[in-house]
Design a protein around this motif. Structure first.
Motif, PDB file in Angstrom:
ATOM      1  N   ASP A 115      -4.578  -7.968  -0.337  1.00 47.02           N
ATOM      2  CA  ASP A 115      -5.391  -6.799   0.006  1.00 47.02           C
ATOM      3  C   ASP A 115      -6.418  -6.456  -1.062  1.00 47.02           C
ATOM      4  N   ASN A 119       2.240 -11.767   1.640  1.00 43.23           N
ATOM      5  CA  ASN A 119       1.518 -10.557   2.046  1.00 43.23           C
ATOM      6  C   ASN A 119       0.034 -10.906   2.032  1.00 43.23           C
ATOM      7  N   ILE A 151       0.844  -1.201   0.000  1.00 38.98           N
ATOM      8  CA  ILE A 151       0.000   0.000   0.000  1.00 38.98           C
ATOM      9  C   ILE A 151       0.882   1.256   0.000  1.00 38.98           C
ATOM     10  N   ASN A 158      -0.222  -7.024   9.236  1.00 47.37           N
ATOM     11  CA  ASN A 158       0.685  -8.120   8.932  1.00 47.37           C
ATOM     12  C   ASN A 158       1.328  -8.730  10.176  1.00 47.37           C
TER      13      ASN A 158
HETATM   14  N1  GLU Z   1      -0.719  -5.638   3.596  1.00 49.14           N
HETATM   15  C1  GLU Z   1      -0.378  -4.259   3.790  1.00 49.14           C
HETATM   16  C2  GLU Z   1       0.618  -3.794   2.728  1.00 49.14           C
HETATM   17  O1  GLU Z   1       1.334  -4.552   2.187  1.00 49.14           O
HETATM   18  C3  GLU Z   1       0.276  -3.970   5.129  1.00 49.14           C
HETATM   19  C4  GLU Z   1      -0.486  -4.273   6.368  1.00 49.14           C
HETATM   20  C5  GLU Z   1       0.388  -3.959   7.595  1.00 49.14           C
HETATM   21  O2  GLU Z   1       1.388  -3.262   7.465  1.00 49.14           O
HETATM   22  O3  GLU Z   1       0.118  -4.428   8.682  1.00 49.14           O
HETATM   23  O4  GLU Z   1       0.751  -2.644   2.428  1.00 49.14           O
END
Ligand code: GLU
Length: 374
Positions: free
Chosen positions: A142, A139, A58, A154
């Motif tokens: 999302d 990951n 993200i 995460n």
């Molecule tokens: N899955 C999200 C990402 O890769 C991150 C979630 C988290 O940092 O806890 O951006």
């Protein structure tokens, strides 16, 4: 040096977004990733298995899409993730390839670790990747995960992966170097706790006190992650990722907060299979199969004479001998209809009978607990 770290054969390492992506520019911190990849290559050379759980999709994608700073709407963060995940996977692939490591992208949604049928699939694929020497980079998916069906952070995802994979140790690398009794920035009396053997209400209260417990990846989710990890038999450490070579630093200094598991992952998994799950059916086995199981083999369809109950793939079932006595329990790789169709037959015939190529075992030995010696 800590035994929990030096003795760990299978490791899960969680990387927080702020370590990988520069908040101001949205650029990937390639030097830091290179140093991390050196550490991972070093651990692989020692024969250890590594699974990376990496955030950053993200953070990378929002920059490319020029989304505003601050909290994003769900659909915007999903759009950002789908853009950023490509860059994230590419960065790992490049950093690993330069060190002769093979990166494997694994995107999970909540059901993949929570629903038993899918859990077996995710576990099997990751086990295969590790056996083939690859380094899975996990990951959350999302893009498809909406709020009701997502892990959301995460820390917990990494803990679920660690217990699903029976990892010995989970490392949470973030911008804090451990768990403090109070917010370290604002309270002078704040002190880092070295070791937690029990996640008491007092510890939970401290987590609520420390910094931004509402923000994702705050201490509250780290404590929840610790609870998941230790109950699966995995030790967990919160350590600083704000140094170059953070994993090497764990070997040389070992600084961080350790949450210690009381039993090893195999024992914890067996206890889960034997005690927690309600059996949905039973396989009756012949004497040859009973003897094979006692010597550590998996249960093959050929040795099963009867199927009782109605169950899905991944459900717990009893294993009975010819006298109807329970001799073990396990997670079935086939549902009851499929099982009925293949019992008494050779594993090589499964594809022809079911019309697809399934696993050769009805219950794999890693998914089985024997209750009595025969
Ligand atoms: N899955 C999200 C990402 O890769 C991150 C979630 C988290 O940092 O806890 O951006």
């Amino acid at each position: 040096m800590r035994r929990e770290w030096t003795g760990a054969k299978r490791l899960v390492v969680k990387i927080g977004s702020s370590l990988l992506v520069d908040a101001a520019s949205g650029a990937l911190k390639a030097d830091w990733l290179s140093a991390l990849a050196d550490d991972i290559a070093g651990l692989r050379a020692e024969g250890r298995e590594i699974i990376v759980v990496s955030s950053g999709a993200i953070a990378l994608g929002r920059n490319a899409l020029k989304l505003p700073k601050g909290a994003l709407k769900l659909e915007d963060s999903q759009a950002a993730a789908s853009v950023g995940q490509i860059g994230l996977a590419h960065a790992y692939e490049e950093a690993f390839r330069a060190r002769s490591l093979v990166a494997a992208q694994v995107l999970l949604t909540l059901g993949d670790t929570e629903e038993r049928r899918r859990y077996l699939n995710a576990r099997n694929t990751m086990t295969t990747l590790l056996r083939l020497g690859a380094v899975p980079v996990v990951n959350e998916n999302d893009t498809v995960a909406t709020s009701e069906i997502r892990y959301g952070d995460n820390d917990r995802l990494a803990a679920r992966v660690a217990s699903m994979m029976s990892a010995d140790c989970l490392v949470l690398l973030s911008d804090v170097d451990g768990f403090y009794t109070a917010p370290p920035d604002s309270r002078e009396d704040a002190r880092r706790i070295e070791e937690v053997t029990d996640i008491t209400p007092e510890i939970e209260k401290m987590a609520g006190d420390v910094g931004s417990d509402l923000s994702r990846g705050g201490m509250v989710t780290k404590i929840e992650a610790a609870r998941i990890a230790v109950s699966g038999g995995t030790h967990m450490v919160i350590a600083s990722g704000r140094v170059m070579h953070p994993l090497r630093a764990l070997t040389t200094k070992g600084t961080g907060t350790w949450f210690l598991a009381r039993q090893d992952p195999v024992a914890a998994r067996k206890r889960w299979i034997a005690g927690t799950l309600e059996p949905k059916g039973a396989f009756t086995v012949d004497q040859g199969a009973a003897t094979a199981l006692a010597s550590g083999k998996s249960l093959l369809p050929a040795g099963v004479t009867k199927v009782d109950g109605s169950f899905e793939r991944g459900d717990a079932v009893l294993i009975r001998n010819g006298d109807g006595v329970e001799i073990g329990r396990g997670l079935t790789a086939y549902d009851h209809e499929e099982a009925k169709a293949i019992i008494g037959r050779k594993s090589g015939e499964i594809a022809e009978i079911l019309g697809y190529l399934g696993r050769p075992e009805l219950i794999h030995r890693d998914d089985m607990v024997l209750q009595r010696k025969m």
